[in-house]
Write a protein that holds these residues in place. Structure first.
Motif, PDB file in Angstrom:
ATOM      1  N   UNK A  47       0.799  -1.221   0.000  1.00 50.53           N
ATOM      2  CA  UNK A  47       0.000   0.000   0.000  1.00 50.53           C
ATOM      3  C   UNK A  47       0.831   1.271   0.000  1.00 50.53           C
ATOM      4  N   UNK A  48       2.149   1.143   0.105  1.00 48.91           N
ATOM      5  CA  UNK A  48       3.002   2.334   0.216  1.00 48.91           C
ATOM      6  C   UNK A  48       3.963   2.446  -0.963  1.00 48.91           C
ATOM      7  N   UNK A  49       3.442   2.231  -2.149  1.00 47.99           N
ATOM      8  CA  UNK A  49       4.285   2.268  -3.348  1.00 47.99           C
ATOM      9  C   UNK A  49       4.810   3.671  -3.662  1.00 47.99           C
ATOM     10  N   UNK A  50       4.139   4.702  -3.145  1.00 49.58           N
ATOM     11  CA  UNK A  50       4.630   6.062  -3.367  1.00 49.58           C
ATOM     12  C   UNK A  50       6.024   6.231  -2.785  1.00 49.58           C
ATOM     13  N   UNK A  51       6.264   5.629  -1.636  1.00 49.69           N
ATOM     14  CA  UNK A  51       7.594   5.697  -1.031  1.00 49.69           C
ATOM     15  C   UNK A  51       8.617   4.980  -1.906  1.00 49.69           C
ATOM     16  N   UNK A  52       8.220   3.887  -2.547  1.00 53.67           N
ATOM     17  CA  UNK A  52       9.125   3.192  -3.466  1.00 53.67           C
ATOM     18  C   UNK A  52       9.509   4.094  -4.636  1.00 53.67           C
ATOM     19  N   UNK A  53       8.537   4.821  -5.157  1.00 51.07           N
ATOM     20  CA  UNK A  53       8.817   5.726  -6.273  1.00 51.07           C
ATOM     21  C   UNK A  53       9.824   6.792  -5.864  1.00 51.07           C
ATOM     22  N   UNK A  54       9.652   7.352  -4.682  1.00 53.43           N
ATOM     23  CA  UNK A  54      10.562   8.392  -4.215  1.00 53.43           C
ATOM     24  C   UNK A  54      11.962   7.834  -3.964  1.00 53.43           C
ATOM     25  N   UNK A  55      12.042   6.616  -3.451  1.00 52.44           N
ATOM     26  CA  UNK A  55      13.350   6.010  -3.219  1.00 52.44           C
ATOM     27  C   UNK A  55      14.052   5.707  -4.536  1.00 52.44           C
ATOM     28  N   UNK A  56      13.284   5.300  -5.540  1.00 50.15           N
ATOM     29  CA  UNK A  56      13.861   5.076  -6.858  1.00 50.15           C
ATOM     30  C   UNK A  56      14.401   6.359  -7.455  1.00 50.15           C
ATOM     31  N   UNK A  57      13.661   7.436  -7.286  1.00 52.88           N
ATOM     32  CA  UNK A  57      14.122   8.733  -7.788  1.00 52.88           C
ATOM     33  C   UNK A  57      15.381   9.200  -7.065  1.00 52.88           C
ATOM     34  N   UNK A  58      15.548   8.756  -5.811  1.00 53.07           N
ATOM     35  CA  UNK A  58      16.733   9.133  -5.035  1.00 53.07           C
ATOM     36  C   UNK A  58      17.935   8.244  -5.351  1.00 53.07           C
TER      37      UNK A  58
END
Length: 312
Positions: A282-293
């Motif tokens: 349910x927290x895929x938004x955090x995955x997206x931000x970590x990928x961008x980092x």
């Protein structure tokens, strides 16, 4: 109020008093996951998928109630103890073909649901057709999924196959005598089945209070790992903790600058009903931000098959 342990205190604890392993509970592991998925779906843009996975977890709960598969022989347990290897190793142990009956039951459960999304219905129907006509193809996909290979895996079918494998291994794990576990097992993998963790949870209550446990993506066992330690490479320096600004409390990504990977860490003090698989999904938004980092996931979510889900 729970006292937060400083780094020095964490490392100096008497770890013999901390439960090393938390085995899955047959009556609760999948029913709790289904309830958590439905709770998370209420305010999520992924509501449709989370609800679908909740229905699948309902089927897993029913299947696990009646699942009794042959466990490891004494010879295999002794071999695992001698070499410090997981006794239920997913990629090194021949599965009982009866696991396919678990898959068939899950597919029947999903097919009988009212309002099953068309894409899901098509995936269930196609998978059932393959299961009936070419079981070897199903076994090959299961092998690839357990080894976290991308080749030969149908992304739409993978969550259903994985769900059946989870029931199979959760049943084995629930019945495993903890005193038969090797004293030492490889870092970063489940000491029971050798699978990678999906995330970690800092637990509250009892002797595990304030302790971090890695959560197996396959058998649902949890094992202790000292906090402020990279769950991928064992590094204890250059670790950082990331969260979404104004986002939900109790969810962070633990990143390591030594191996450039991350895994999520959930704090039960803030999320009492946390389930590592559900909350990670349910927290895929955090995955997206970590990928961008610039960080890569150390391992994927078992209910969401994606390309390049695991770090090398």
């Amino acid at each position: 109020m729970q006292r937060v342990l400083a780094r020095g205190e964490i490392e100096s604890l008497d770890h013999t008093s901390i439960p090393r392993l938390r085995l899955p509970v047959r009556a609760a592991v999948f029913s709790d996951r289904a309830a958590r998925l439905r709770q998370l779906a209420q305010d999520s843009p992924l509501a449709g998928y989370l609800s679908l996975m909740a229905d699948l977890a309902d089927g897993q709960h029913q299947a696990l109630r009646h699942c009794k598969m042959p466990g490891p022989t004494e010879e295999r347990i002794e071999l695992a103890q001698a070499h410090g290897m997981p006794p239920l190793q997913a990629t090194g142990w021949r599965r009982d073909p009866a696991w396919r009956a678990l898959l068939a039951g899950l597919l029947d459960h999903m097919a009988a649901l009212r309002g099953l999304p068309p894409q899901a219905a098509q995936a269930v129907q196609g998978l059932r057709h393959t299961l009936d006509g070419d079981p070897d193809a199903i076994e090959a996909q299961a092998d690839a999924i357990l080894a976290e290979r991308e080749d030969g895996v149908d992304a739409a079918a993978a969550p259903f196959i994985m769900a059946a494998l989870q029931v199979y291994w959760a049943g084995l794990a629930a019945d495993f005598p903890e005193n038969a576990l090797p004293v030492v097992t490889p870092h970063g993998v489940c000491p029971l089945c050798g699978s990678l963790p999906v995330a970690s949870v800092v637990r509250v209550g009892g002797s595990a209070d304030g302790c971090r446990y890695l959560c197996c993506s396959l058998c649902a066992a949890e094992w202790h790992l000292v906090r402020v330690t990279c769950s991928h490479c064992k590094n204890t320096k250059d670790l950082s903790y990331h969260s979404i600004e104004d986002g939900p409390e109790g969810i962070k990504a633990e990143s390591c600058d030594a191996c450039h990977t991350y895994r999520k860490i959930f704090y039960q003090e803030k999320i009492l009903g946390v389930d590592a698989v559900a909350d990670d999904l349910a927290s895929l938004t955090l995955d997206m931000l970590m990928g961008e980092a610039g960080y890569a996931r150390a391992s994927g979510n078992p209910l969401l098959w994606q390309q390049e889900q695991a770090a090398s």
